[in-house]
Design a protein around this motif. Sequence first.
Motif, short mmCIF file in Angstrom:
data_model
loop_
_atom_site.label_atom_id
_atom_site.label_comp_id
_atom_site.label_asym_id
_atom_site.label_seq_id
_atom_site.Cartn_x
_atom_site.Cartn_y
_atom_site.Cartn_z
N LEU A 133 8.73 8.16 -12.67
CA LEU A 133 8.63 6.92 -11.80
C LEU A 133 8.66 5.62 -12.82
N VAL A 134 9.75 4.76 -12.62
CA VAL A 134 10.10 3.67 -13.36
C VAL A 134 10.04 2.59 -12.65
N GLY A 135 9.35 1.60 -12.82
CA GLY A 135 9.11 0.15 -12.30
C GLY A 135 7.76 -0.50 -12.18
N ASP A 136 7.68 -1.33 -11.45
CA ASP A 136 6.33 -2.05 -10.91
C ASP A 136 5.40 -1.01 -9.97
N LEU A 137 5.00 -0.15 -10.95
CA LEU A 137 4.08 0.92 -10.12
C LEU A 137 2.96 0.60 -9.36
N LYS A 138 2.49 -0.69 -9.84
CA LYS A 138 1.34 -1.24 -9.31
C LYS A 138 1.51 -1.86 -7.82
N HIS A 139 2.22 -2.51 -7.60
CA HIS A 139 2.75 -3.09 -6.48
C HIS A 139 3.46 -2.61 -5.35
N GLU A 140 4.62 -1.67 -5.83
CA GLU A 140 5.65 -0.87 -4.90
C GLU A 140 4.98 0.19 -4.22
N ARG A 141 4.77 -0.40 -3.04
CA ARG A 141 4.65 0.81 -2.19
C ARG A 141 5.17 2.33 -2.11
N THR A 142 6.29 2.25 -2.29
CA THR A 142 7.19 3.30 -2.30
C THR A 142 6.65 4.52 -3.29
N PHE A 143 6.29 3.85 -4.61
CA PHE A 143 5.99 4.74 -5.68
C PHE A 143 4.38 5.35 -5.43
N ASN B 79 0.65 -1.21 -0.03
CA ASN B 79 0.31 -0.13 0.10
C ASN B 79 0.84 1.11 -0.06
N GLU B 80 1.37 1.67 1.26
CA GLU B 80 2.22 2.84 1.27
C GLU B 80 3.44 2.92 2.01
N HIS B 81 4.19 3.71 1.89
CA HIS B 81 5.43 3.85 2.77
C HIS B 81 5.78 5.26 3.00
N PRO B 82 4.97 6.06 3.73
CA PRO B 82 4.88 7.53 3.73
C PRO B 82 6.19 8.11 4.14
N THR B 83 6.91 7.60 5.13
CA THR B 83 8.10 8.56 5.73
C THR B 83 9.07 8.46 4.64
N GLN B 84 9.05 7.04 3.93
CA GLN B 84 10.15 7.02 2.61
C GLN B 84 9.74 8.43 1.54
N ALA B 85 8.69 8.33 1.55
CA ALA B 85 8.23 9.52 0.47
C ALA B 85 8.48 11.07 1.05
N PHE B 86 8.32 11.29 2.31
CA PHE B 86 8.84 12.25 2.83
C PHE B 86 10.30 12.58 2.56
N LEU B 87 10.86 11.36 2.80
CA LEU B 87 12.58 11.76 2.58
C LEU B 87 12.95 11.83 1.21
N ASP B 88 12.12 11.05 0.20
CA ASP B 88 12.48 11.29 -1.07
C ASP B 88 12.25 12.40 -1.60
N ILE C 182 14.92 10.47 -11.93
CA ILE C 182 14.41 9.12 -11.95
C ILE C 182 14.22 8.69 -10.72
N TYR C 183 13.15 7.94 -10.41
CA TYR C 183 13.03 7.38 -9.09
C TYR C 183 12.51 5.83 -9.65
N THR C 184 13.24 4.85 -9.01
CA THR C 184 12.98 3.48 -9.35
C THR C 184 12.95 2.58 -8.07
N ASP C 185 12.45 1.47 -8.38
CA ASP C 185 12.67 0.49 -7.22
C ASP C 185 12.55 -0.93 -7.81
N ILE C 186 13.09 -2.00 -7.07
CA ILE C 186 12.92 -3.21 -7.55
C ILE C 186 11.58 -3.66 -7.27
N ILE C 187 11.19 -4.70 -8.11
CA ILE C 187 9.83 -5.62 -7.67
C ILE C 187 9.69 -6.07 -6.41
N ARG C 188 8.55 -5.54 -5.83
CA ARG C 188 8.30 -6.23 -4.48
C ARG C 188 7.49 -7.47 -4.53
N LYS C 189 8.40 -8.56 -4.40
CA LYS C 189 8.29 -9.78 -4.85
C LYS C 189 7.22 -10.38 -3.77
#
Length: 317
Positions: A163-173, A136-145, A228-235
């Motif tokens: 925003l580059v990656g699996d935008l559907k599942h990764e909460r940081t996005f 779902n979300e990772h709000p403190t990460q977004a504040f620091l991003d 560019i903001y990217t992240d690995i896939i949230r397996k």
Amino acid sequence: MRSFKNRDIISLKDFDRQEIEHIFEVSERMEPIFKEKKRVDLLKNKILATCFFEPSTRTRLSFESAMLRLGGGVTGFADAKVTRAADWRAEPLDDTFRMIENYADVIVVRHPMAGAAKLVADCVNIPVINAGDGGNEHPTQAFLDMYTIKKNKGSIDGLEIALVGDLKHERTFHSLAYGLSNFNVKLALVYPEGYGLPVDNMKALREKGIAFKETQDLEDVIRDVDVIYTDIIRKEEFKDSLVYERLHASYYHFTLETLREAKEGLILLQPLPRTDGIDYQISPELDGTKHAKYFDQARYGVVVRMALLASVLGAVD
Ligand code: NCD
């Protein structure tokens, strides 16, 4: 502006531009304490409980470091298996947190279930900070991003951000997209077909009038973007390992070659870790370049979390 005192930090949806900028400003005030490795007494007499039902390196340790630098104390667990919540008793989340409320003044919780932080917040009377709730979300990460973007580029307004990656599942996005929608930005949403932002996120972008383009191919936007903001896939979000493996096989990776045509001032952000058990999403050959800002994020995480803790505990205005 609504006061931060006693507020929960569950979703970036709950914060407007003025409130986000307030956290930037308090973070700035925290920088000398961090840089000089001081311990002050702003939060003396306060206790933080860090309750992590999923692994974490940066989020938990930076929250604990932030609390200790501000003179507070820390309790909690880094592995729920040592608690009754994850042994054969399977104590329900609300019972567990009704207890923890007595032992601390603020709770930071990470849990694999979407909505878990809200559930915890609804059953206690002390502030609850979401350190990641499933996909779902990772709000403190977004504040620091966002703080990292502001520190590197001077301002968030006027930037074109991919925003580059699996935008559907990764909460940081998800949290970052909500946060950025308060600024005057253009977004490039780069994702494999079928892995775009959730409906709610898209609705927020449209409501706030954010211009965005969508593509599967990073090359379409690489020359234009400032960030560019990217992240690995949230397996964890994939029940079918074949689906995960298929996505992984064609996923976005970053090397010197990928960024060859990028703007000189492009910054590359990634919340870390940048490895997924198989390979590096961001090649170490980029670490020495001026684009690499992913370790800055982890560093700024401490001041931003100091600001968030001090704000919800009512120690700063
Ligand atoms: C997160 C993680 O490792 O879980 N990284 C971080 O907090 N720095 C990324 C995520 O939420 O998936």
